[in-house]
Design a protein around this motif. Sequence first.
Motif, PDB file in Angstrom:
ATOM      1  N   TRP A 172      54.807  31.462 -41.896  1.00 24.30           N
ATOM      2  CA  TRP A 172      55.745  31.094 -40.826  1.00 24.30           C
ATOM      3  C   TRP A 172      56.769  32.205 -40.604  1.00 24.30           C
ATOM      4  O   TRP A 172      57.069  32.580 -39.467  1.00 24.30           O
ATOM      5  CB  TRP A 172      56.433  29.785 -41.199  1.00 24.30           C
ATOM      6  N   CYS A 225      55.240  35.176 -38.831  1.00 24.32           N
ATOM      7  CA  CYS A 225      55.117  34.944 -37.385  1.00 24.32           C
ATOM      8  C   CYS A 225      56.452  35.134 -36.682  1.00 24.32           C
ATOM      9  O   CYS A 225      56.521  35.686 -35.573  1.00 24.32           O
ATOM     10  CB  CYS A 225      54.591  33.532 -37.127  1.00 24.32           C
ATOM     11  N   MET A 226      57.535  34.700 -37.330  1.00 26.08           N
ATOM     12  CA  MET A 226      58.861  34.841 -36.724  1.00 26.08           C
ATOM     13  C   MET A 226      59.265  36.301 -36.559  1.00 26.08           C
ATOM     14  O   MET A 226      60.085  36.627 -35.695  1.00 26.08           O
ATOM     15  CB  MET A 226      59.899  34.107 -37.571  1.00 26.08           C
ATOM     16  N   ILE A 249      58.069  36.881 -33.155  1.00 31.31           N
ATOM     17  CA  ILE A 249      58.594  35.960 -32.142  1.00 31.31           C
ATOM     18  C   ILE A 249      60.040  36.296 -31.786  1.00 31.31           C
ATOM     19  O   ILE A 249      60.413  36.295 -30.608  1.00 31.31           O
ATOM     20  CB  ILE A 249      58.479  34.504 -32.634  1.00 31.31           C
ATOM     21  N   LEU A 250      60.849  36.622 -32.783  1.00 32.07           N
ATOM     22  CA  LEU A 250      62.286  36.824 -32.545  1.00 32.07           C
ATOM     23  C   LEU A 250      62.593  37.969 -31.579  1.00 32.07           C
ATOM     24  O   LEU A 250      63.416  37.801 -30.676  1.00 32.07           O
ATOM     25  CB  LEU A 250      63.003  37.049 -33.881  1.00 32.07           C
ATOM     26  N   LYS A 256      60.755  35.049 -24.910  1.00 31.50           N
ATOM     27  CA  LYS A 256      60.230  33.710 -25.219  1.00 31.50           C
ATOM     28  C   LYS A 256      59.669  33.028 -23.975  1.00 31.50           C
ATOM     29  O   LYS A 256      60.078  33.292 -22.843  1.00 31.50           O
ATOM     30  CB  LYS A 256      61.346  32.837 -25.802  1.00 31.50           C
ATOM     31  N   ALA A 294      58.959  25.940 -33.289  1.00 38.30           N
ATOM     32  CA  ALA A 294      58.939  26.637 -34.572  1.00 38.30           C
ATOM     33  C   ALA A 294      58.975  25.649 -35.735  1.00 38.30           C
ATOM     34  O   ALA A 294      58.249  25.806 -36.726  1.00 38.30           O
ATOM     35  CB  ALA A 294      60.117  27.601 -34.663  1.00 38.30           C
ATOM     36  N   CYS A 344      55.059  30.485 -28.437  1.00 39.30           N
ATOM     37  CA  CYS A 344      56.488  30.791 -28.337  1.00 39.30           C
ATOM     38  C   CYS A 344      56.782  31.977 -27.425  1.00 39.30           C
ATOM     39  O   CYS A 344      57.841  32.025 -26.802  1.00 39.30           O
ATOM     40  CB  CYS A 344      57.065  31.078 -29.728  1.00 39.30           C
ATOM     41  N   TYR A 396      61.172  43.431 -40.165  1.00 32.59           N
ATOM     42  CA  TYR A 396      61.728  43.172 -38.829  1.00 32.59           C
ATOM     43  C   TYR A 396      62.348  44.441 -38.247  1.00 32.59           C
ATOM     44  O   TYR A 396      62.148  44.762 -37.070  1.00 32.59           O
ATOM     45  CB  TYR A 396      62.758  42.054 -38.906  1.00 32.59           C
TER      46      TYR A 396
END
Length: 437
Positions: A19, A22-23, A26-27, A31, A42, A82, A142
Motif C-alpha cells: 500500500w 503504491c502511495m 499516487i501522491l 488525482k 486509499a 486514484c 519518494y
Amino acid sequence: MIDYIMPDIPRIYTAIAEWVACMLFILPVKKRFDRLKTGLLAAGALIIQSLFLMVTGNVRIYFWIPCMVIAVLLMIGFIYGCCEISLRDAGYFGMIAVVAAEFMASVEWQVVCFFWNGSVPALAIQAVLLAVIYGGVAFILYKMLHMHLPKDGKMGISFKEYASGFLIAVAVFAVSNISFLTENTPFSGTYAFEIGNIRTLVDLGGIAILYAHLIQCCELRVRKELEAVQNVLQNQYVQYKQSRESIELINYKYHDLKHQIAVLRSEEDPKKREEFLNRMEDGIRQYEAQNKTGNKVLDTVLTTKSLYCTKHGITFTCVADGTLLDFMDVMDICSIFGNALDNAIECELKIPDKEKRLIHVTVSKQKMFLILRFENYCEETLQYQEGALVTTKKEKEFHGYGLKSIQYTANKYEGAVSMNVEDNWFELKVLIPMGQK
C-alpha cells in the motif's frame, strides 16, 4: 534443510508495504477524484489488500503465484483508480511498486529478526520499527521519484518500454523469492538469514535497475517533446522567412501598379476607365503590408496571417507596439505569434457564419511587463484544465505542441502563459518581464 530461525514476514506487513509503495506514485501525480474520494479509495484499498493477503497466507505452493498475480493487479488497480493516467502507465508504476514493497518488507523484517535473534518483539516495538523503517525507505524513494515523474503522471510508456520494465520486474521478483519455493537450484539459499539477505539485496538491485529504467523513459519522453516543440518553432521561423520574401515581392508589385495607375489617371480617359482603375486599385490594396508596428519581424508575421484571414473571411484586428519586442529573438517572436494565430485561425475556420470569425491581437506594456493577448471567437466546447487546454482532435498525441512551444518560449524569458474561455471568447495571454535577454 532450511533453517526456520527467521520467521516468515507477517502478511499484514506485506500488505502495508504494498500500500505504501503504491502511495509513492499516487501522491505526486494528478488525482482522478477530490481529496475525500481519494482518501476513501486509499483506505478501501488498504483494507482489501490486507484481507486478501491474510486470507491467502496459508495457500498451497501451486496457488502462491496466482495469488501474487492477483495482489499485483490489486496494486495496479489502486494506482489507476486514484490517478488520472492510462492503464499502461499504471501498470508500469505498479511493477516498480511491487519491487519497492518487497524490499521495504524484507529489510524491515530482517532488521527485526537480527536484533531479536529470530523472535518476535512486543507489538509496540513492532509498530515503531514498522513506522520508522517503512517511513524512511518510503521517504527516500519518494524523493527520488518526485525528481523525475511528470506532474500529471502521464509517462506515455511505449510497448517496448513496458515490456522491458515488465521483464526486469519479473526477473527481480523471481530471483528474490526462488529460495522460498525450492532450495534445489544454484541460486537458492539454504539458511533462513541467507535467504533474507538474498531477497533484500536482489530487491535493492531491482529498485536501482527499475529506477534507472524510469529515468531513461522520462528523459526519452522529454527529449521527444522538446524535439517536437523545436520543430514547431523552426517551422514558424521558416514560414516567417518565406512570408517575408513573398510580402516584399507583393510590395514591389503594389508600388509598381500605383505608378502605372498614376500615369493612366493623368491621361484623358472615359468614366468607365476611371471606374476600372478604381476597382483595380481596390483589388490590390489588400496586398499592401498594412501592419506597421515598429518591428519588422512582427509586421511580417501579422501581415501574412492577416492576408490569410482576408482570403478566408476572418476579421483580423491588431493593436500592437512592435518596439516592445526589440529584446526578443526573431525565432521567439515567430514562435509565439505564429503558433497563437495558427490556433486561432484553425478555430475560426470551423465557424460557418463568417460574421462571427473574429480574431484580435494586442501587444502592450503594463508597468514592467510585456503583455501579448490573443482573442478569438469560439463556438466549440473546450476542455480547460489547470492552465492547459485539452485538444479536441482525435489524435491527441500528435497535437498541442503549438501551445507547448509558446509556453517553452515564455519560460525562456521567465514569463507565464494563461488561457481562459468565457462567453464564447477564447483568450491566450503571454506575460513577459521587460528587459529580459
